[in-house]
Design a protein around this motif. Structure first.
Motif, PDB file in Angstrom:
ATOM      1  N   GLY A  53       0.805  -1.218   0.000  1.00 17.43           N
ATOM      2  CA  GLY A  53       0.000   0.000   0.000  1.00 17.43           C
ATOM      3  C   GLY A  53       0.837   1.266   0.000  1.00 17.43           C
ATOM      4  N   ALA A  54       1.834   1.363  -0.883  1.00 10.02           N
ATOM      5  CA  ALA A  54       2.776   2.476  -0.869  1.00 10.02           C
ATOM      6  C   ALA A  54       2.096   3.826  -1.073  1.00 10.02           C
ATOM      7  CB  ALA A  54       3.850   2.261  -1.934  1.00 10.02           C
ATOM      8  N   ASP A  55       1.150   3.919  -2.013  1.00 12.25           N
ATOM      9  CA  ASP A  55       0.522   5.214  -2.296  1.00 12.25           C
ATOM     10  C   ASP A  55      -0.291   5.720  -1.117  1.00 12.25           C
ATOM     11  OD1 ASP A  55       1.137   5.937  -5.194  1.00 12.25           O
ATOM     12  OD2 ASP A  55       0.495   3.867  -5.382  1.00 12.25           O
ATOM     13  N   ASN A  67      -4.488   6.837  -9.718  1.00 10.83           N
ATOM     14  CA  ASN A  67      -4.284   7.473 -11.016  1.00 10.83           C
ATOM     15  C   ASN A  67      -3.198   8.515 -10.869  1.00 10.83           C
ATOM     16  OD1 ASN A  67      -6.209   6.019 -12.287  1.00 10.83           O
ATOM     17  ND2 ASN A  67      -7.667   7.689 -12.562  1.00 10.83           N
ATOM     18  N   GLN A  68      -2.265   8.510 -11.743  1.00 10.97           N
ATOM     19  CA  GLN A  68      -1.206   9.523 -11.700  1.00 10.97           C
ATOM     20  C   GLN A  68      -1.290  10.421 -12.933  1.00 10.97           C
ATOM     21  OE1 GLN A  68       2.361   7.085 -11.199  1.00 10.97           O
ATOM     22  NE2 GLN A  68       2.398   7.624  -9.050  1.00 10.97           N
ATOM     23  N   VAL A  92     -15.166  14.161  -6.310  1.00 11.05           N
ATOM     24  CA  VAL A  92     -14.682  15.277  -5.513  1.00 11.05           C
ATOM     25  C   VAL A  92     -13.353  14.841  -4.916  1.00 11.05           C
ATOM     26  CG1 VAL A  92     -15.112  16.772  -3.537  1.00 11.05           C
ATOM     27  CG2 VAL A  92     -17.010  16.068  -4.999  1.00 11.05           C
ATOM     28  N   VAL A  93     -12.307  15.554  -5.261  1.00  5.43           N
ATOM     29  CA  VAL A  93     -10.955  15.223  -4.811  1.00  5.43           C
ATOM     30  C   VAL A  93     -10.460  16.331  -3.895  1.00  5.43           C
ATOM     31  CG1 VAL A  93      -8.572  14.816  -5.532  1.00  5.43           C
ATOM     32  CG2 VAL A  93     -10.465  13.902  -6.888  1.00  5.43           C
ATOM     33  N   PHE A  94     -10.041  15.963  -2.683  1.00  5.46           N
ATOM     34  CA  PHE A  94      -9.600  16.940  -1.700  1.00  5.46           C
ATOM     35  C   PHE A  94      -8.071  17.014  -1.673  1.00  5.46           C
ATOM     36  CE2 PHE A  94     -13.730  15.412  -0.226  1.00  5.46           C
ATOM     37  CZ  PHE A  94     -14.405  16.604  -0.035  1.00  5.46           C
ATOM     38  N   ASP A  95      -7.564  18.204  -1.828  1.00  2.32           N
ATOM     39  CA  ASP A  95      -6.125  18.458  -1.758  1.00  2.32           C
ATOM     40  C   ASP A  95      -5.687  18.400  -0.296  1.00  2.32           C
ATOM     41  OD1 ASP A  95      -3.551  19.502  -1.853  1.00  2.32           O
ATOM     42  OD2 ASP A  95      -4.065  21.051  -3.315  1.00  2.32           O
ATOM     43  N   ILE A  96      -4.651  17.629   0.027  1.00  5.20           N
ATOM     44  CA  ILE A  96      -4.239  17.541   1.424  1.00  5.20           C
ATOM     45  C   ILE A  96      -3.546  18.813   1.896  1.00  5.20           C
ATOM     46  CG2 ILE A  96      -4.083  15.036   1.429  1.00  5.20           C
ATOM     47  CD1 ILE A  96      -1.020  15.376   1.333  1.00  5.20           C
ATOM     48  N   ASP A  97      -3.266  19.749   0.969  1.00  3.37           N
ATOM     49  CA  ASP A  97      -2.785  21.061   1.395  1.00  3.37           C
ATOM     50  C   ASP A  97      -3.935  21.926   1.904  1.00  3.37           C
ATOM     51  OD1 ASP A  97       0.003  21.141   1.188  1.00  3.37           O
ATOM     52  OD2 ASP A  97      -0.088  21.305  -0.993  1.00  3.37           O
ATOM     53  N   ALA A  98      -5.164  21.511   1.637  1.00  2.00           N
ATOM     54  CA  ALA A  98      -6.333  22.237   2.116  1.00  2.00           C
ATOM     55  C   ALA A  98      -6.749  21.693   3.480  1.00  2.00           C
ATOM     56  CB  ALA A  98      -7.473  22.112   1.114  1.00  2.00           C
ATOM     57  N   ASP A  99      -7.828  22.234   4.028  1.00  2.00           N
ATOM     58  CA  ASP A  99      -8.309  21.839   5.345  1.00  2.00           C
ATOM     59  C   ASP A  99      -9.110  20.542   5.228  1.00  2.00           C
ATOM     60  OD1 ASP A  99      -9.283  21.572   7.886  1.00  2.00           O
ATOM     61  OD2 ASP A  99     -10.344  23.488   7.934  1.00  2.00           O
ATOM     62  N   LEU A 100      -8.540  19.434   5.680  1.00  2.00           N
ATOM     63  CA  LEU A 100      -9.229  18.154   5.569  1.00  2.00           C
ATOM     64  C   LEU A 100     -10.400  18.039   6.534  1.00  2.00           C
ATOM     65  CD1 LEU A 100      -6.355  15.580   4.986  1.00  2.00           C
ATOM     66  CD2 LEU A 100      -7.990  16.487   3.350  1.00  2.00           C
ATOM     67  N   ASN A 101     -10.490  18.921   7.518  1.00  2.00           N
ATOM     68  CA  ASN A 101     -11.686  18.936   8.361  1.00  2.00           C
ATOM     69  C   ASN A 101     -12.917  19.289   7.522  1.00  2.00           C
ATOM     70  OD1 ASN A 101     -10.830  18.297  11.097  1.00  2.00           O
ATOM     71  ND2 ASN A 101      -9.645  20.188  11.011  1.00  2.00           N
ATOM     72  N   VAL A 102     -12.711  20.139   6.519  1.00  2.00           N
ATOM     73  CA  VAL A 102     -13.793  20.476   5.589  1.00  2.00           C
ATOM     74  C   VAL A 102     -14.186  19.234   4.805  1.00  2.00           C
ATOM     75  CG1 VAL A 102     -14.401  21.810   3.534  1.00  2.00           C
ATOM     76  CG2 VAL A 102     -13.134  22.894   5.401  1.00  2.00           C
ATOM     77  N   ALA A 103     -13.192  18.465   4.371  1.00  2.00           N
ATOM     78  CA  ALA A 103     -13.469  17.231   3.631  1.00  2.00           C
ATOM     79  C   ALA A 103     -14.280  16.258   4.476  1.00  2.00           C
ATOM     80  CB  ALA A 103     -12.151  16.582   3.199  1.00  2.00           C
ATOM     81  N   ASP A 161       2.920  15.622  -3.039  1.00  4.79           N
ATOM     82  CA  ASP A 161       4.271  15.146  -2.736  1.00  4.79           C
ATOM     83  C   ASP A 161       4.618  13.853  -3.471  1.00  4.79           C
ATOM     84  OD1 ASP A 161       4.329  17.251  -1.005  1.00  4.79           O
ATOM     85  OD2 ASP A 161       4.113  16.055   0.822  1.00  4.79           O
ATOM     86  N   ASN A 162       3.634  13.179  -4.028  1.00  6.25           N
ATOM     87  CA  ASN A 162       3.845  11.857  -4.625  1.00  6.25           C
ATOM     88  C   ASN A 162       3.438  11.878  -6.098  1.00  6.25           C
ATOM     89  OD1 ASN A 162       4.389   9.110  -4.870  1.00  6.25           O
ATOM     90  ND2 ASN A 162       2.386   8.496  -4.090  1.00  6.25           N
ATOM     91  N   ASN A 163       4.148  12.720  -6.881  1.00  3.45           N
ATOM     92  CA  ASN A 163       3.888  12.816  -8.323  1.00  3.45           C
ATOM     93  C   ASN A 163       2.434  13.149  -8.629  1.00  3.45           C
ATOM     94  OD1 ASN A 163       6.594  12.037  -8.945  1.00  3.45           O
ATOM     95  ND2 ASN A 163       6.017   9.899  -8.556  1.00  3.45           N
ATOM     96  N   ASN A 164       1.864  14.013  -7.784  1.00  2.19           N
ATOM     97  CA  ASN A 164       0.466  14.424  -7.972  1.00  2.19           C
ATOM     98  C   ASN A 164      -0.493  13.240  -8.021  1.00  2.19           C
ATOM     99  OD1 ASN A 164       1.283  17.081  -8.018  1.00  2.19           O
ATOM    100  ND2 ASN A 164       1.215  17.272 -10.237  1.00  2.19           N
ATOM    101  N   THR A 165      -0.240  12.267  -7.160  1.00  6.33           N
ATOM    102  CA  THR A 165      -1.083  11.081  -7.095  1.00  6.33           C
ATOM    103  C   THR A 165      -2.457  11.414  -6.530  1.00  6.33           C
ATOM    104  OG1 THR A 165       0.779   9.582  -6.851  1.00  6.33           O
ATOM    105  CG2 THR A 165      -1.335   8.796  -6.032  1.00  6.33           C
TER     106      THR A 165
END
Length: 386
Positions: free
Chosen positions: A20-22, A385-386, A339-350, A369-373
């Motif tokens: 489960g690397a990703d 999906n990359q 709906v894809v949540f950016d981890i740079d955003a507030d995940l509490n909102v997610a 951080d992981n090739n835009n995975t």
């Protein structure tokens, strides 16, 4: 035992990985963001993954203390390897298929600082499809509690303190309450408490070792506490696939736990009843496992027609519509969208958005951080999906 006079980091974060690397990269990226402003050490103990987990950890997260095992030592044993090295004031056990919001560790530090004398802390967990995970808080597994849980009768009245004592059903998911048993997907405790109570019992290969440690910590203190005001995302099951030997480990661990803590309270007939109940539940779990695996093999992951990337950071990703979290509620989203949540955003909102719109669409999480995975979550399956 650590020397209290030596300067110590705020947190020791311990993660046991197996393939489960990703998902692990996503988790470590979220942890790194949540630890900004705090002192911490992060350990990853890899149980001899077949994938290139160790290489990815070493190259993408060089700040992590990586411990590569030559074989699969099991969950508790692998955790203990890192716990013997941990020096943080507070210890956080995390699964590799979790994602934490930016506020996570700051909230925990405040809670732990004000919780002297209490046991371990657990938090509210929501899966990657927006569903609350009731194992976030659990009662002690007495014979009656286990019967209602294993028979499924607790579904008749999920809020009942009797029928659903296993999941402490009379307490809301956002409550703060006593919870004797906490999930090993996220357990928080002081280093001092671990020194006093001990670490994981290595007789368990996997499963129930968190019940064991929770119960010992609960009994040695004023009690473990569930904090429904702190949340994380737990994909659940993605780090341990649905396989027969995994089911076997679970029920073998249940019998060991019962012998260790419950048998002494029953006569020979009572012990036989417990053993029979666990074995019966084991059989039906294998049948259910076979049916679900058959359905999953037939299921397909369909690429979403349209992807909404929720981010407060400017992203230029082809075929994605970037939206701010404040605009999310006004979007018209169908089941064929994602709906894809950016981890740079507030995940509490997610978390709160998924809680209010569970299963309405496909959800995913973007890791720059992981090739835009993008890790997509769909019907308990994920696709990279990359």
């Amino acid at each position: 035992m650590t020397n209290p006079n030596i300067s110590r980091p705020d947190f020791s974060v311990v993660v046991v990985s197996y393939n489960g690397a990703d998902l692990l990269m996503l988790m470590l990226s979220s942890v790194k963001r949540a630890l900004v402003g705090l002192s911490a050490e992060v350990f990853v103990v890899d149980n001899n993954s077949a994938e290139d987990v160790c290489h990815q950890v070493a190259t993408q997260h060089p700040e992590v203390h990586l411990i590569a095992q030559s074989g699969n030592k099991g969950f508790g044993t692998a955790n203990n390897i890192a716990l013997r090295l941990a020096s943080g004031r507070y210890v956080v056990i995390l699964n590799p298929d979790t994602i934490v919001p930016h506020t996570f560790f700051h909230q925990l530090k405040e809670i732990m600082s004000a919780s002297a004398g209490s046991g371990a802390i657990g938090v509210r967990m929501v899966n990657g499809n927006g569903l609350y995970l009731p194992e976030s808080k659990r009662g002690y597994t007495t014979v009656r509690t286990s019967f209602f849980k294993l028979s499924g009768l607790w579904h008749l009245s999920p809020r009942s303190p009797i029928l659903n004592a296993y999941y402490i059903g009379n307490e809301a998911e956002t409550s703060v309450c006593t919870a004797p048993i906490l999930s090993g997907a996220c357990m928080v405790f002081t280093h001092e408490l671990m020194d006093r109570v001990g670490m994981f019992d290595e007789a368990y290969f996997m499963y129930c070792e968190d019940n064991d440690l929770s119960w010992r910590m609960h009994n040695a203190t004023s009690g473990n506490v569930y904090r429904g005001d702190v949340s994380l995302i737990h994909f659940k099951g993605q780090s341990t696939p649905r396989q027969k030997h995994i089911i076997d480990h679970f029920y073998k661990s249940m019998i060991y736990f019962a012998r260790k803590f419950e048998y002494a309270h029953h006569n020979v007939f009572g012990r036989a009843l417990i053993w029979t109940g666990i074995k019966t539940a084991h059989f039906f779990a294998l049948v259910k496992c076979y049916v679900l695996r058959t359905l999953e093999r037939r299921a397909q992951f369909y690429r979403p027609n349209h992807i909404f990337l929720v981010s407060n950071v400017e992203r230029h990703v082809s075929n994605y519509q970037t939206v701010n979290a404040s605009d999310l509620s006004s979007l018209e989203i169908s089941k064929s969208d994602a709906v894809v949540f950016d981890i740079d955003a507030d995940l509490n909102v997610a978390i709160e958005y998924m809680r209010s719109h569970p299963r309405e669409t496909t959800y995913g999480f973007f890791n720059p951080d992981n090739n835009n995975t993008i890790v997509f979550y769909n019907n308990r399956c994920y696709n990279i999906n990359q």
